[in-house]
Scaffold this active site. Structure first.
Site, PDB file in Angstrom:
ATOM      1  N   ALA A 271      -2.104  -8.280   5.443  1.00  0.00           N
ATOM      2  CA  ALA A 271      -1.548  -8.386   6.796  1.00  0.00           C
ATOM      3  C   ALA A 271      -1.541  -7.033   7.499  1.00  0.00           C
ATOM      4  O   ALA A 271      -0.555  -6.661   8.135  1.00  0.00           O
ATOM      5  CB  ALA A 271      -0.149  -8.999   6.768  1.00  0.00           C
TER       6      ALA A 271
ATOM      7  N   ASP B 242       7.007  -9.767  -3.831  1.00  0.00           N
ATOM      8  CA  ASP B 242       6.913 -10.670  -2.676  1.00  0.00           C
ATOM      9  C   ASP B 242       7.170 -12.110  -3.127  1.00  0.00           C
ATOM     10  O   ASP B 242       6.588 -13.058  -2.617  1.00  0.00           O
ATOM     11  CB  ASP B 242       5.553 -10.550  -1.990  1.00  0.00           C
ATOM     12  CG  ASP B 242       5.546 -11.069  -0.556  1.00  0.00           C
ATOM     13  OD1 ASP B 242       6.637 -11.162   0.037  1.00  0.00           O
ATOM     14  OD2 ASP B 242       4.468 -11.384  -0.027  1.00  0.00           O
TER      15      ASP B 242
ATOM     16  N   GLY C 182      -3.007  -9.764  -8.768  1.00  0.00           N
ATOM     17  CA  GLY C 182      -4.440  -9.979  -8.937  1.00  0.00           C
ATOM     18  C   GLY C 182      -5.012 -10.961  -7.949  1.00  0.00           C
ATOM     19  O   GLY C 182      -6.228 -11.204  -7.955  1.00  0.00           O
TER      20      GLY C 182
ATOM     21  N   ARG D 181     -14.966   4.092  10.237  1.00  0.00           N
ATOM     22  CA  ARG D 181     -14.726   4.748  11.530  1.00  0.00           C
ATOM     23  C   ARG D 181     -13.267   4.622  11.958  1.00  0.00           C
ATOM     24  O   ARG D 181     -12.739   5.508  12.612  1.00  0.00           O
ATOM     25  CB  ARG D 181     -15.645   4.167  12.611  1.00  0.00           C
ATOM     26  CG  ARG D 181     -17.112   4.536  12.401  1.00  0.00           C
ATOM     27  CD  ARG D 181     -17.956   4.264  13.647  1.00  0.00           C
ATOM     28  NE  ARG D 181     -19.323   4.700  13.441  1.00  0.00           N
ATOM     29  CZ  ARG D 181     -20.321   3.913  13.030  1.00  0.00           C
ATOM     30  NH1 ARG D 181     -20.068   2.623  12.794  1.00  0.00           N
ATOM     31  NH2 ARG D 181     -21.531   4.382  12.857  1.00  0.00           N
TER      32      ARG D 181
ATOM     33  N   HIS E 231       3.963 -15.738   8.653  1.00  0.00           N
ATOM     34  CA  HIS E 231       5.118 -15.727   9.554  1.00  0.00           C
ATOM     35  C   HIS E 231       4.875 -16.658  10.747  1.00  0.00           C
ATOM     36  O   HIS E 231       3.759 -16.756  11.259  1.00  0.00           O
ATOM     37  CB  HIS E 231       5.385 -14.308  10.055  1.00  0.00           C
ATOM     38  CG  HIS E 231       5.885 -13.387   8.986  1.00  0.00           C
ATOM     39  ND1 HIS E 231       7.144 -12.822   9.007  1.00  0.00           N
ATOM     40  CD2 HIS E 231       5.309 -12.949   7.842  1.00  0.00           C
ATOM     41  CE1 HIS E 231       7.307 -12.072   7.935  1.00  0.00           C
ATOM     42  NE2 HIS E 231       6.202 -12.132   7.212  1.00  0.00           N
TER      43      HIS E 231
END
Length: 385
Positions: free
Chosen positions: A221, A276, A250, A228, A142
């Site tokens: 992203a 996507d 993949g 932790r 982006h």
């Protein structure tokens, strides 16, 4: 439309297989699945062109197809081209996805989507706005100059757009949007998805409690799973309310990570498949532009000049094949990830994602090799191989 019986193939209704049965459709809907001996005399029939009949695929993240990117200049004709391009690969419904852009371009894109909805465009489910309210730290491909916090006018525009669209999905980052804004969007019926964010796990879970319903392209992203700080990945897997998209090419996610995530996901919300996909789908394009930047297509990857992945070069039929063959899922589960689960994720499960009485007649005839022979949308053939 006259009642029609589709015969000559195994039928997967979204839950179970039916052998020696016929799928009966009428008026754009499924009226039932009946044994062949139960097909009425004189019933109009058509023999399936593939070995299997399965629910039509639903893709909640499609940036383009057929040489067209969804942007402010795409228009209604461009949206139709995108829907037709993906129908060739079994996608019977999709959310054209606008990548972070200017206010003006976003307004034009929404207007085109509203017109597509009004015209009942085959394959059009609504819109997915991926940005501009994201995190610079996890911007991906982006344009950083266009990323910005959500303001009151933005919130109002999204709520107004939802009034005119069957589905509106928005990808947001907690860094740029408040919990109160998320709550207002969810109450207005907007499907809020967390993505492109560096947020911590507990913050993500708080946003889910405020109304966020989905997570955009798991692992990519977003803050990773740490021992932790579990990050957004941890929140997506831990929460039973966050439906989670996965790019199963993949490349974006290794099959080992996909298997681990699928085993770890808490329900009832599930992981569902998205492509996507960019404008390259259904074409032999070698490159295209995104916000003025060149995206190269090479070896199954779409990348910026610096190597950053920019969307994916995969269709939904190939996604199902990858989930089955590379990830090792039973075919039934791979099919559900491409149909039932996305329908549930955006609250369309009453009409889509399964083949049963009263459901939309969206289905795909697949060959034994899992390639698409025929795609049907609302009881009409929209693609034949």
């Amino acid at each position: 439309m006259t009642s029609l019986a589709i015969t000559g193939a195994r039928i997967f209704d979204g839950d179970a297989w039916h052998d020696d049965h016929a799928l009966i459709i009428d008026g754009g809907q499924v009226t039932g699945i009946v044994p062949m001996r139960g097909v009425a005399p004189g019933q109009a029939t058509r023999k399936a062109g593939g070995a299997m009949i399965v629910p039509g695929f639903l893709d909640l993240q499609v940036n383009g197809g057929g040489g067209v990117m969804f942007d402010g200049e795409c228009g209604v004709e461009g949206l139709s081209t995108i829907c037709r391009a993906h129908a060739k690969f079994g996608t019977a419904g999709l959310l054209p996805t606008l990548i972070t852009d200017t206010r003006e371009a976003t307004g034009k894109a929404i207007a085109a989507g509203i017109e597509a909805a009004r015209s009942r465009m085959p394959g059009f489910l609504g819109l997915h706005l991926e940005g501009p309210h994201l995190s610079l730290a996890r911007k991906g491909a982006h344009d950083p100059s266009l990323i910005r916090p959500m303001e009151a006018d933005d919130l109002g525009a999204l709520i107004e757009a939802r009034r005119h669209l069957p589905v509106l999905m928005v990808t947001l980052a907690p860094e740029s949007v408040t919990q109160e804004q998320v709550r207002a969007l969810a109450e207005a019926g907007v499907c809020v998805s967390l993505g492109h964010t560096d947020t911590g796990c507990r913050t993500a879970l708080a946003y889910a409690k405020a109304g966020a319903r989905l997570v955009t392209h798991l692992f990519n992203a977003m803050s990773p799973l740490g021992h932790r700080e579990p990050g957004l990945v941890g929140a997506a897997l831990e929460s039973g309310t966050l439906w989670t998209g996965l790019i199963a090419d993949g490349i974006h996610v290794d099959p080992v990570a996909m298997r681990a995530a699928l085993k770890a996901k808490t329900g009832p919300a599930r992981i569902f498949a998205v492509t996507d996909a960019m404008s390259t789908i259904g074409t032999d394009m070698k490159s295209f532009t995104l916000n003025g930047r060149t995206i190269e297509r090479r070896d199954g990857r779409l990348t910026l000049a610096d190597g950053t992945l920019a969307g994916a070069d995969i269709d939904m039929a190939s996604t199902v094949a990858n989930l089955h063959r590379q990830v090792g899922l039973p075919l039934e589960e791979a099919l559900r990830m491409a149909s039932l689960y996305p329908a549930q994720a955006v609250k369309l499960e009453k009409t889509k994602g399964r083949l049963g009485a009263g459901m939309d007649a969206h289905f795909v005839e697949l060959t034994e090799e899992l390639s698409v022979a025929v795609t049907w949308i609302s009881g009409n053939v929209v693609h034949t191989a």
